[in-house]
Write a protein that holds these residues in place. Structure first.
Motif, PDB file in Angstrom:
ATOM      1  N   PRO A  25       0.948  -1.078   0.024  1.00 23.06           N
ATOM      2  CA  PRO A  25      -0.047   0.061  -0.057  1.00 23.06           C
ATOM      3  C   PRO A  25       0.828   1.271   0.072  1.00 23.06           C
ATOM      4  O   PRO A  25       0.599   2.310  -0.530  1.00 23.06           O
ATOM      5  CB  PRO A  25      -1.004   0.049   1.417  1.00 23.06           C
ATOM      6  N   GLU A  26       1.986   1.443   0.649  1.00 22.31           N
ATOM      7  CA  GLU A  26       2.815   2.399   0.743  1.00 22.31           C
ATOM      8  C   GLU A  26       3.431   2.882  -0.692  1.00 22.31           C
ATOM      9  O   GLU A  26       3.331   3.720  -0.908  1.00 22.31           O
ATOM     10  CB  GLU A  26       3.939   2.237   1.874  1.00 22.31           C
ATOM     11  N   HIS A  27       3.964   1.731  -1.327  1.00 27.11           N
ATOM     12  CA  HIS A  27       4.509   1.870  -2.545  1.00 27.11           C
ATOM     13  C   HIS A  27       3.534   2.568  -3.321  1.00 27.11           C
ATOM     14  O   HIS A  27       3.990   3.692  -4.263  1.00 27.11           O
ATOM     15  CB  HIS A  27       4.970   0.665  -3.137  1.00 27.11           C
ATOM     16  N   VAL A  28       2.347   1.985  -3.612  1.00 25.71           N
ATOM     17  CA  VAL A  28       1.286   2.424  -4.495  1.00 25.71           C
ATOM     18  C   VAL A  28       0.852   3.775  -4.134  1.00 25.71           C
ATOM     19  O   VAL A  28       0.843   4.617  -5.050  1.00 25.71           O
ATOM     20  CB  VAL A  28       0.037   1.317  -4.453  1.00 25.71           C
ATOM     21  N   ILE A  29       0.687   4.119  -2.903  1.00 31.45           N
ATOM     22  CA  ILE A  29       0.349   5.489  -2.872  1.00 31.45           C
ATOM     23  C   ILE A  29       1.403   6.449  -2.993  1.00 31.45           C
ATOM     24  O   ILE A  29       1.202   7.566  -3.619  1.00 31.45           O
ATOM     25  CB  ILE A  29      -0.004   5.782  -1.112  1.00 31.45           C
ATOM     26  N   PHE A  30       2.770   6.103  -2.659  1.00 29.15           N
ATOM     27  CA  PHE A  30       3.886   6.824  -3.083  1.00 29.15           C
ATOM     28  C   PHE A  30       3.787   7.100  -4.437  1.00 29.15           C
ATOM     29  O   PHE A  30       4.137   8.448  -5.063  1.00 29.15           O
ATOM     30  CB  PHE A  30       4.882   6.525  -2.421  1.00 29.15           C
ATOM     31  N   ASN A  31       3.779   6.097  -5.433  1.00 29.21           N
ATOM     32  CA  ASN A  31       3.539   6.169  -6.533  1.00 29.21           C
ATOM     33  C   ASN A  31       2.794   7.153  -7.338  1.00 29.21           C
ATOM     34  O   ASN A  31       2.896   8.023  -8.296  1.00 29.21           O
ATOM     35  CB  ASN A  31       3.523   4.871  -7.460  1.00 29.21           C
ATOM     36  N   ALA A  32       1.565   7.243  -6.896  1.00 29.52           N
ATOM     37  CA  ALA A  32       0.386   8.215  -7.231  1.00 29.52           C
ATOM     38  C   ALA A  32       0.948   9.674  -6.847  1.00 29.52           C
ATOM     39  O   ALA A  32       0.604  10.317  -7.609  1.00 29.52           O
ATOM     40  CB  ALA A  32      -0.895   7.613  -6.389  1.00 29.52           C
ATOM     41  N   ASN A  33       1.384   9.798  -5.684  1.00 28.94           N
ATOM     42  CA  ASN A  33       1.909  10.969  -5.038  1.00 28.94           C
ATOM     43  C   ASN A  33       3.110  11.636  -6.070  1.00 28.94           C
ATOM     44  O   ASN A  33       2.942  12.712  -6.449  1.00 28.94           O
ATOM     45  CB  ASN A  33       2.427  10.972  -3.695  1.00 28.94           C
ATOM     46  N   LEU A  34       3.933  10.584  -6.487  1.00 32.34           N
ATOM     47  CA  LEU A  34       4.976  10.960  -7.395  1.00 32.34           C
ATOM     48  C   LEU A  34       4.343  11.205  -8.747  1.00 32.34           C
ATOM     49  O   LEU A  34       5.132  12.217  -9.481  1.00 32.34           O
ATOM     50  CB  LEU A  34       5.758   9.667  -7.542  1.00 32.34           C
ATOM     51  N   GLN A  35       3.359  10.615  -9.323  1.00 32.66           N
ATOM     52  CA  GLN A  35       2.827  11.084 -10.508  1.00 32.66           C
ATOM     53  C   GLN A  35       2.232  12.350 -10.504  1.00 32.66           C
ATOM     54  O   GLN A  35       2.358  13.118 -11.669  1.00 32.66           O
ATOM     55  CB  GLN A  35       2.030   9.841 -11.034  1.00 32.66           C
ATOM     56  N   GLU A  36       1.411  12.533  -9.311  1.00 30.54           N
ATOM     57  CA  GLU A  36       0.820  13.880  -9.103  1.00 30.54           C
ATOM     58  C   GLU A  36       2.000  15.246  -9.302  1.00 30.54           C
ATOM     59  O   GLU A  36       1.614  15.898  -9.897  1.00 30.54           O
ATOM     60  CB  GLU A  36       0.013  13.894  -7.938  1.00 30.54           C
ATOM     61  N   PHE A  37       3.074  14.760  -8.304  1.00 27.96           N
ATOM     62  CA  PHE A  37       4.195  15.590  -8.481  1.00 27.96           C
ATOM     63  C   PHE A  37       4.501  16.268  -9.949  1.00 27.96           C
ATOM     64  O   PHE A  37       4.679  17.188 -10.029  1.00 27.96           O
ATOM     65  CB  PHE A  37       5.351  15.165  -7.747  1.00 27.96           C
ATOM     66  N   ALA A  38       4.877  15.088 -10.719  1.00 27.84           N
ATOM     67  CA  ALA A  38       5.324  15.221 -12.129  1.00 27.84           C
ATOM     68  C   ALA A  38       4.217  15.938 -12.930  1.00 27.84           C
ATOM     69  O   ALA A  38       4.875  16.893 -13.636  1.00 27.84           O
ATOM     70  CB  ALA A  38       5.682  13.708 -12.985  1.00 27.84           C
ATOM     71  N   GLN A  39       2.946  15.799 -12.685  1.00 26.75           N
ATOM     72  CA  GLN A  39       2.166  16.441 -13.561  1.00 26.75           C
ATOM     73  C   GLN A  39       1.968  18.025 -13.079  1.00 26.75           C
ATOM     74  O   GLN A  39       1.833  18.797 -13.841  1.00 26.75           O
ATOM     75  CB  GLN A  39       0.660  15.817 -13.303  1.00 26.75           C
ATOM     76  N   ARG A  40       1.983  18.044 -11.858  1.00 27.41           N
ATOM     77  CA  ARG A  40       2.124  19.572 -11.375  1.00 27.41           C
ATOM     78  C   ARG A  40       3.412  20.526 -11.622  1.00 27.41           C
ATOM     79  O   ARG A  40       3.018  21.529 -11.993  1.00 27.41           O
ATOM     80  CB  ARG A  40       1.673  19.603  -9.837  1.00 27.41           C
ATOM     81  N   ILE A  41       4.406  19.750 -11.673  1.00 31.89           N
ATOM     82  CA  ILE A  41       5.518  20.382 -12.277  1.00 31.89           C
ATOM     83  C   ILE A  41       5.562  20.801 -13.346  1.00 31.89           C
ATOM     84  O   ILE A  41       6.082  21.787 -13.911  1.00 31.89           O
ATOM     85  CB  ILE A  41       6.954  19.499 -11.650  1.00 31.89           C
ATOM     86  N   SER A  42       4.985  19.968 -14.465  1.00 35.22           N
ATOM     87  CA  SER A  42       4.876  20.309 -15.748  1.00 35.22           C
ATOM     88  C   SER A  42       3.987  21.337 -15.908  1.00 35.22           C
ATOM     89  O   SER A  42       4.166  22.151 -16.880  1.00 35.22           O
ATOM     90  CB  SER A  42       4.291  19.023 -16.451  1.00 35.22           C
ATOM     91  N   LEU A  43       2.863  21.616 -15.231  1.00 33.15           N
ATOM     92  CA  LEU A  43       2.031  22.585 -15.292  1.00 33.15           C
ATOM     93  C   LEU A  43       2.670  23.956 -14.989  1.00 33.15           C
ATOM     94  O   LEU A  43       2.545  24.952 -15.491  1.00 33.15           O
ATOM     95  CB  LEU A  43       0.744  22.506 -14.632  1.00 33.15           C
ATOM     96  N   VAL A  44       3.322  23.818 -13.862  1.00 31.71           N
ATOM     97  CA  VAL A  44       3.970  25.092 -13.246  1.00 31.71           C
ATOM     98  C   VAL A  44       5.115  25.541 -14.647  1.00 31.71           C
ATOM     99  O   VAL A  44       5.194  26.834 -14.654  1.00 31.71           O
ATOM    100  CB  VAL A  44       4.820  24.868 -11.922  1.00 31.71           C
TER     101      VAL A  44
END
Length: 92
Positions: A25-44
């Motif tokens: 569960p920890e790996h899956v949640i962190f992966n989702a957080n990492l993907q969101e981070f990448a998307q938001r960085i791209s937007l910024v």
């Protein structure tokens, strides 16, 4: 029908890849957080490149996003490596 269109739009704008690593569960949640981070960085970066925000605003936002990701890592992955506490056995 509008709900389906909204869902398709959401999936197009914010795609989430499948997780293929070691399943916890920890790996899956962190992966989702990492993907969101990448998307938001791209937007910024796009906003800054397009002149909608200043370089300083972009830097500040990226720094905040990095801190959130770092906290996520500490709470999810570093906690997972710690030994689990021993619990008393049930006598029932």
């Amino acid at each position: 029908m509008a709900d389906s269109a909204d869902k398709n739009k959401e999936q197009f704008l914010y795609p989430i890849g499948r997780y293929r690593g070691e399943y916890t569960p920890e790996h899956v949640i962190f992966n989702a957080n990492l993907q969101e981070f990448a998307q938001r960085i791209s937007l910024v970066c796009g906003l800054e490149t397009g002149g909608k925000i200043t370089p300083q605003e972009a830097y500040t936002e990226i720094k905040q996003l990095w801190k959130q990701l770092k906290d996520s890592k500490q709470n999810l992955l570093d906690q997972a490596n710690r030994p689990k506490p021993e619990l008393p056995e049930d006598d029932a």
